[in-house]
Design a protein around this motif. Structure first.
Motif, mmCIF file in Angstrom:
data_model
loop_
_atom_site.group_PDB
_atom_site.id
_atom_site.type_symbol
_atom_site.label_atom_id
_atom_site.label_comp_id
_atom_site.label_asym_id
_atom_site.label_seq_id
_atom_site.Cartn_x
_atom_site.Cartn_y
_atom_site.Cartn_z
ATOM 1 N N LEU A 154 -42.197 -60.912 60.017
ATOM 2 C CA LEU A 154 -41.724 -61.114 58.646
ATOM 3 C C LEU A 154 -42.069 -59.898 57.791
ATOM 4 C CD1 LEU A 154 -42.616 -64.866 57.934
ATOM 5 C CD2 LEU A 154 -40.340 -63.889 58.303
ATOM 6 N N HIS A 155 -43.303 -59.417 57.952
ATOM 7 C CA HIS A 155 -43.724 -58.248 57.185
ATOM 8 C C HIS A 155 -42.871 -57.037 57.541
ATOM 9 C CE1 HIS A 155 -46.312 -55.433 55.115
ATOM 10 N NE2 HIS A 155 -46.283 -54.683 56.209
ATOM 11 N N HIS A 156 -42.663 -56.840 58.850
ATOM 12 C CA HIS A 156 -41.877 -55.696 59.333
ATOM 13 C C HIS A 156 -40.450 -55.751 58.787
ATOM 14 C CE1 HIS A 156 -40.733 -52.536 62.199
ATOM 15 N NE2 HIS A 156 -39.621 -53.228 62.393
ATOM 16 N N MET A 157 -39.831 -56.931 58.862
ATOM 17 C CA MET A 157 -38.442 -57.050 58.402
ATOM 18 C C MET A 157 -38.342 -56.820 56.902
ATOM 19 S SD MET A 157 -36.769 -60.039 60.790
ATOM 20 C CE MET A 157 -38.053 -61.274 60.640
ATOM 21 N N GLY A 158 -39.330 -57.306 56.167
ATOM 22 C CA GLY A 158 -39.326 -57.103 54.726
ATOM 23 C C GLY A 158 -39.587 -55.664 54.361
ATOM 24 N N ASP A 159 -40.584 -55.093 55.007
ATOM 25 C CA ASP A 159 -41.072 -53.766 54.648
ATOM 26 C C ASP A 159 -40.163 -52.655 55.159
ATOM 27 O OD1 ASP A 159 -43.121 -52.318 53.390
ATOM 28 O OD2 ASP A 159 -43.965 -51.780 55.340
ATOM 29 N N VAL A 160 -39.764 -52.727 56.421
ATOM 30 C CA VAL A 160 -39.029 -51.627 57.055
ATOM 31 C C VAL A 160 -37.511 -51.802 56.930
ATOM 32 C CG1 VAL A 160 -38.629 -50.424 59.258
ATOM 33 C CG2 VAL A 160 -40.920 -51.213 58.663
ATOM 34 N N LEU A 161 -37.038 -53.039 57.027
ATOM 35 C CA LEU A 161 -35.587 -53.262 57.040
ATOM 36 C C LEU A 161 -35.042 -53.698 55.681
ATOM 37 C CD1 LEU A 161 -35.449 -55.146 60.461
ATOM 38 C CD2 LEU A 161 -34.706 -52.802 60.038
ATOM 39 N N GLY A 162 -35.934 -53.967 54.746
ATOM 40 C CA GLY A 162 -35.484 -54.372 53.413
ATOM 41 C C GLY A 162 -34.867 -55.759 53.386
ATOM 42 N N ILE A 163 -35.249 -56.573 54.341
ATOM 43 C CA ILE A 163 -34.729 -57.939 54.402
ATOM 44 C C ILE A 163 -35.489 -58.806 53.407
ATOM 45 C CG2 ILE A 163 -34.711 -59.983 55.922
ATOM 46 C CD1 ILE A 163 -34.016 -57.959 58.206
ATOM 47 N N LYS A 164 -34.765 -59.704 52.764
ATOM 48 C CA LYS A 164 -35.385 -60.578 51.763
ATOM 49 C C LYS A 164 -36.028 -61.760 52.467
ATOM 50 C CE LYS A 164 -33.328 -61.017 47.233
ATOM 51 N NZ LYS A 164 -32.189 -61.638 46.550
ATOM 52 N N ILE A 165 -37.344 -61.873 52.351
ATOM 53 C CA ILE A 165 -38.047 -63.014 52.936
ATOM 54 C C ILE A 165 -38.282 -64.021 51.808
ATOM 55 C CG2 ILE A 165 -40.050 -63.752 54.287
ATOM 56 C CD1 ILE A 165 -38.340 -61.582 55.694
ATOM 57 N N VAL A 166 -37.778 -65.228 51.985
ATOM 58 C CA VAL A 166 -37.823 -66.215 50.895
ATOM 59 C C VAL A 166 -38.406 -67.543 51.386
ATOM 60 C CG1 VAL A 166 -35.807 -65.158 49.782
ATOM 61 C CG2 VAL A 166 -35.483 -67.091 51.357
ATOM 62 N N SER A 167 -38.622 -68.454 50.449
ATOM 63 C CA SER A 167 -39.062 -69.812 50.812
ATOM 64 C C SER A 167 -37.829 -70.673 51.079
ATOM 65 C CB SER A 167 -39.865 -70.425 49.670
ATOM 66 O OG SER A 167 -39.010 -70.595 48.545
ATOM 67 N N LEU A 168 -38.038 -71.823 51.683
ATOM 68 C CA LEU A 168 -36.924 -72.751 51.919
ATOM 69 C C LEU A 168 -36.277 -73.142 50.596
ATOM 70 C CD1 LEU A 168 -35.209 -74.704 53.619
ATOM 71 C CD2 LEU A 168 -37.084 -76.350 53.476
ATOM 72 N N ARG A 169 -37.111 -73.398 49.593
ATOM 73 C CA ARG A 169 -36.599 -73.796 48.287
ATOM 74 C C ARG A 169 -35.661 -72.706 47.708
ATOM 75 N NH1 ARG A 169 -38.555 -76.898 43.694
ATOM 76 N NH2 ARG A 169 -40.288 -77.654 44.931
ATOM 77 N N GLU A 170 -36.106 -71.442 47.838
ATOM 78 C CA GLU A 170 -35.266 -70.343 47.347
ATOM 79 C C GLU A 170 -33.957 -70.261 48.137
ATOM 80 O OE1 GLU A 170 -38.075 -66.800 45.757
ATOM 81 O OE2 GLU A 170 -38.566 -67.505 47.784
ATOM 82 N N ALA A 171 -34.068 -70.469 49.458
ATOM 83 C CA ALA A 171 -32.871 -70.402 50.298
ATOM 84 C C ALA A 171 -31.892 -71.523 49.934
ATOM 85 C CB ALA A 171 -33.257 -70.496 51.775
ATOM 86 N N LEU A 172 -32.437 -72.723 49.661
ATOM 87 C CA LEU A 172 -31.569 -73.842 49.280
ATOM 88 C C LEU A 172 -30.836 -73.534 47.968
ATOM 89 C CD1 LEU A 172 -33.927 -76.826 50.156
ATOM 90 C CD2 LEU A 172 -31.662 -76.426 51.154
ATOM 91 N N GLY A 173 -31.506 -72.776 47.111
ATOM 92 C CA GLY A 173 -30.911 -72.406 45.828
ATOM 93 C C GLY A 173 -29.750 -71.429 45.950
ATOM 94 N N LEU A 174 -29.573 -70.836 47.127
ATOM 95 C CA LEU A 174 -28.483 -69.879 47.336
ATOM 96 C C LEU A 174 -27.137 -70.583 47.476
ATOM 97 C CD1 LEU A 174 -30.215 -67.628 50.012
ATOM 98 C CD2 LEU A 174 -29.748 -66.962 47.653
ATOM 99 N N PHE A 175 -27.193 -71.861 47.832
ATOM 100 C CA PHE A 175 -25.933 -72.564 48.136
ATOM 101 C C PHE A 175 -25.622 -73.624 47.078
ATOM 102 C CE2 PHE A 175 -27.690 -71.068 52.152
ATOM 103 C CZ PHE A 175 -26.609 -70.343 52.641
#
Ligand SMILES: [Zn+2]
Length: 175
Positions: A154-175
């Motif tokens: 998770l750290h690697h994807m966030g830090d190196v790839l710029g991927i957004k790591i979110v909570s389930l609640r935040e993800a549910l808010g996307l839809f």
């Protein structure tokens, strides 16, 4: 996107069991059901190996095409309109139609769930990111065999790839 939530990874006593994979099933179900209701495309990206796949030099035979081990767990069974992409490698884009499926629907953002955080999720998310997709990963919808590997990825994807790591609640808010 739901990666490798297959019987051979998730069932108790499965050949490549990821015990924590069972804990994320309700979270993924909540997210997938809401996303589907709101019209999002649900893509299952699943290992589907030949009985003699060279990957079995590294891992015990798993997710052999046509066996129950290669099927999505009952709780997350694909529904009408969902898409299934069979993959041979960790990376769901490699040698598959995944990129074409997304681009032909003008999809530019992918939310990735499933197992394992540090293997198939990581490699698929990495390619998605390099291909220019916005990638979002709800941390409670992915799992690995150890907390260390899960957190590292998770750290690697966030830090190196710029991927957004979110909570389930935040993800549910996307839809
Ligand atoms: Zn495999």
């Amino acid at each position: 996107m739901v990666i490798d939530m297959l019987n051979d990874f998730i069932e108790e006593g499965a050949v490549l069991e990821v015990p924590k994979g069972r804990e994320i099933i309700p979270n993924i179900k909540l997210l997938v059901d809401k996303a589907r209701d709101k019209g999002a495309l649900i893509v299952y990206v699943c290992d589907s190996h030949d009985p003699n796949d060279p990957e079995f030099l590294k891992w015990p035979p798993h997710a052999v095409d046509g066996t129950s081990g290669a099927e999505v767990v009952d709780q997350l069974k694909p529904q009408k309109g969902d898409v299934m992409v069979k993959k041979l490698k960790y990376d769901g884009f490699l040698g598959t139609t995944l990129d074409l499926i997304l681009r032909s629907r003008k999809i530019d953002t992918v939310v990735i769930t499933g197992v394992l955080t540090n293997i198939c999720v990581l490699y698929t998310a990495s390619t998605a990111s390099m291909l220019g997709y916005n990638v979002i990963i709800p941390r409670d919808c992915v799992a690995s065999t150890s907390d260390e590997e899960h957190e590292w990825a998770l750290h690697h994807m966030g830090d190196v790839l710029g991927i957004k790591i979110v909570s389930l609640r935040e993800a549910l808010g996307l839809f």
